[in-house]
Each structure stands twice: as structure tokens, then as C-alpha cells.
Write an enzyme that holds these catalytic residues in place. Structure first.
Site, PDB file in Angstrom:
ATOM      1  N   SER A 146      12.442   8.036  26.409  1.00 55.81           N
ATOM      2  CA  SER A 146      11.889   6.781  25.890  1.00 55.81           C
ATOM      3  C   SER A 146      12.709   6.253  24.700  1.00 55.81           C
ATOM      4  CB  SER A 146      10.414   6.991  25.533  1.00 55.81           C
ATOM      5  OG  SER A 146       9.729   5.758  25.442  1.00 55.81           O
ATOM      6  N   ASP A 158       8.251   5.858  32.193  1.00 52.07           N
ATOM      7  CA  ASP A 158       8.417   6.595  30.934  1.00 52.07           C
ATOM      8  C   ASP A 158       8.315   8.108  31.142  1.00 52.07           C
ATOM      9  OD1 ASP A 158       7.611   7.835  28.318  1.00 52.07           O
ATOM     10  OD2 ASP A 158       7.757   5.762  27.640  1.00 52.07           O
TER      11      ASP A 158
END
Length: 291
Positions: free
Chosen positions: A44, A161
Site C-alpha cells: 500500500s 490492497d
């Protein structure tokens, strides 16, 4: 022939939204001490910072770019032109922004430092590590927060993610052949009541978010133990700097990372102390590519 060399050093940068800007401060201190990682792994926001650094950008240049992230103009630039209620951020616009700041580094092979990023294939419910191909697309996948950013289609997979299954990818750094792995974990303390109050979201949403954070924290701790992390740096980030709305605190976040790295230096110096080597050691690709 005996030679003196330091151990190969891998750095894993964790996810955490705006809190991930503290990674810049860590990199700043490590670079000033001459501790340049031999490979990087990120998830991320950690994937974004790691990619920028691996592309050749200095910590100070990354800090300046981070300062733009909190401005309305940059936020608007990322919002999809054909805005709908499914995703606030489209994959195309996120990748356009990433390509703009990455410049000529369009592929993993263009990077100065080997990089692996963690994502999750939501279609097949598994973790996926990316280390080759389209760099902007891979970073987009690693930071595609469910419900906010559009997932990325990649070789039949639907990637989002990586934080839910590998928020601090120590195992990816370890699998690339490094002998010392340092992790930077910017996740909030799940027991910190003040942090959760500062999030200012409806109670039902806060409860769900905190439950997910508890799960992620336990998965992260288990994976760190399994990958035998050598050192974990945890910046002390104020509770009022929230995950989603903390981008206006760039300088403070960078300072938090710098302070944490400075405290860790004595141990890091011991870990990276030059030692006698009898053979060369070569970095390898993260394996397996799909975990």
C-alpha cells in the site's frame, strides 16, 4: 578469498495510509548513515514510498511530492471523471498519477533497487506478490483499498490492497535472498482508545474498522515471526494523525519516522556490521510470486 562485506539488507515498508509517510523519515536517516537497502518490499503506502525510493528519488524529493498529496488539486486529480458510487478512485486515474511521478521508471526492471509489492487477489482469495511488469499498475493494485479504489485486473486476477493479508511484507524481503531484514510498521496500536476516537467515523463503521485492524495486526505479527524479522521500527505517530486524513501532517510524519530510525540505529549498526565473507551472495526474485 576472504573479503569484508556487510550482510545483504532488505527493508519492508508497511501500509497505513497517510501514516506511511513516516517511511520517508526512516529512509532519510538510513541514507544519511550509509545504510542503503539491497532490496525493498512494500504494501500500500509502503509500496508507493518504496517504489519512489527504488526509482532513484531521494527522501527529500519524496517528501516534497508527499506534500502535494494533501492538497485538494492532487486529490481531485485522482478522482474518476466518470465518478460512480462503486469507487471514488478509478484504476486509470491512479495509474496516470503514479506514472507522472515515477517518470521513466515504467517497469520493475527500470528500478535501481529490486522491489516486491504485496497485493491480494480478491477473486481467488489469496496473497499475490508482484515483482515484474507494469510498475504503476502493480503499485495501484497494492494500494487499492476496498470500497475506495477500483481493484486492478492482472492476468485473470482481481488485485486489491495487500494490507489485509501482508501489511508489512517481511517475508518478501526475506525471500529475495537478504541476510538482514528490517521492517517499518506504521500501523496504529489497536489498543489505543484515543486513536479510534480521533477517526471521527460512525460508531458502527469504527467497530468494523477496528475489528479488521485487530485481525491485520495479528496476521502481521505472525508473519514477522515466521519470516524471522531482525528489527522492527515503529514510529510513534500521534493519535490525531488519521489514516485517511493525515496527509496535511507530512513534515510531522517524516519527523516521526526519523526519530524512530535514530533510536534503532545502534541495533541496526550491529546487524549490518561488516563481516568476513567467503563467497558472493546474489539477490534473487521474491518466490513464490503467488503466495
Amino acid at each position: 578469498m576472504q573479503i569484508m562485506s556487510r550482510p545483504l539488507f532488505g527493508l519492508a515498508l508497511g501500509g497505513g495510509g497517510a501514516r506511511g509517510l513516516a517511511h520517508i523519515g526512516v529512509l532519510k536517516v538510513l541514507e544519511s548513515e550509509g545504510f542503503r537497502p539491497d532490496c525493498l518490499a512494500g504494501t500500500s503506502m509502503g509500496a508507493i514510498i518504496a517504489a519512489l525510493y527504488a526509482s532513484g528519488m531521494t527522501p527529500e524529493t519524496i517528501r516534497k511530492e508527499a506534500g502535494q498529496m494533501g492538497k485538494l488539486s492532487s486529490v481531485v486529480k485522482l478522482v474518476a471523471d466518470d465518478f460512480n458510487f462503486d469507487y471514488a478512485l478509478s484504476a486509470d486515474t491512479v495509474q496516470e498519477y503514479l506514472r507522472e511521478i515515477l517518470g521513466k521508471c515504467t517497469e520493475f526492471s527500470h528500478l535501481q533497487i529490486p522491489l516486491a509489492v504485496a497485493t491480494v487477489d480478491v477473486r481467488n482469495a489469496r496473497e499475490v506478490a508482484l515483482q515484474e511488469g507494469d510498475l504503476a499498475k502493480a503499485i495501484n493494485a497494492s494500494m487499492a483499498l476496498p470500497g475506495v479504489a477500483e481493484p486492478v485486473e492482472w492476468d485473470g486476477m482481481r488485485l486489491a490492497d495487500g494490507g489485509s493479508l501482508n501489511n508489512v511484507p517481511v517475508d518478501l524481503a526475506r525471500s529475495m535472498g537478504t541476510q538482514v531484514v528490517v521492517a517499518v510498521d506504521v500501523s496504529p496500536d489497536v489498543t489505543n482508545e484515543r486513536f479510534w476516537k480521533e477517526q471521527r467515523v460512525p460508531e458502527i463503521a469504527a467497530a468494523s474498522w477496528r475489528s479488521n485492524a485487530i485481525m491485520v495486526a495479528n496476521i502481521t505479527a505472525a508473519k514477522m515471526r515466521r519470516a524471522r524479522v531482525d528489527l522492527v521500527i515503529r514510529p510513534d505517530i500521534p493519535a490525531n494523525i488519521t489514516t485517511l486524513a493525515g496527509f496535511k501532517y507530512v513534515d510531522q510524519l517524516v519527523d516521526c519516522g526519523s526519530e524512530a530510525a535514530l533510536k534503532a540505529l545502534p541495533e541496526l549498526r550491529i546487524l549490518l556490521k561488516a563481516r568476513i565473507s567467503f563467497r558472493s551472495h546474489k539477490l534473487k526474485s521474491a518466490s513464490p510470486a503467488q503466495l
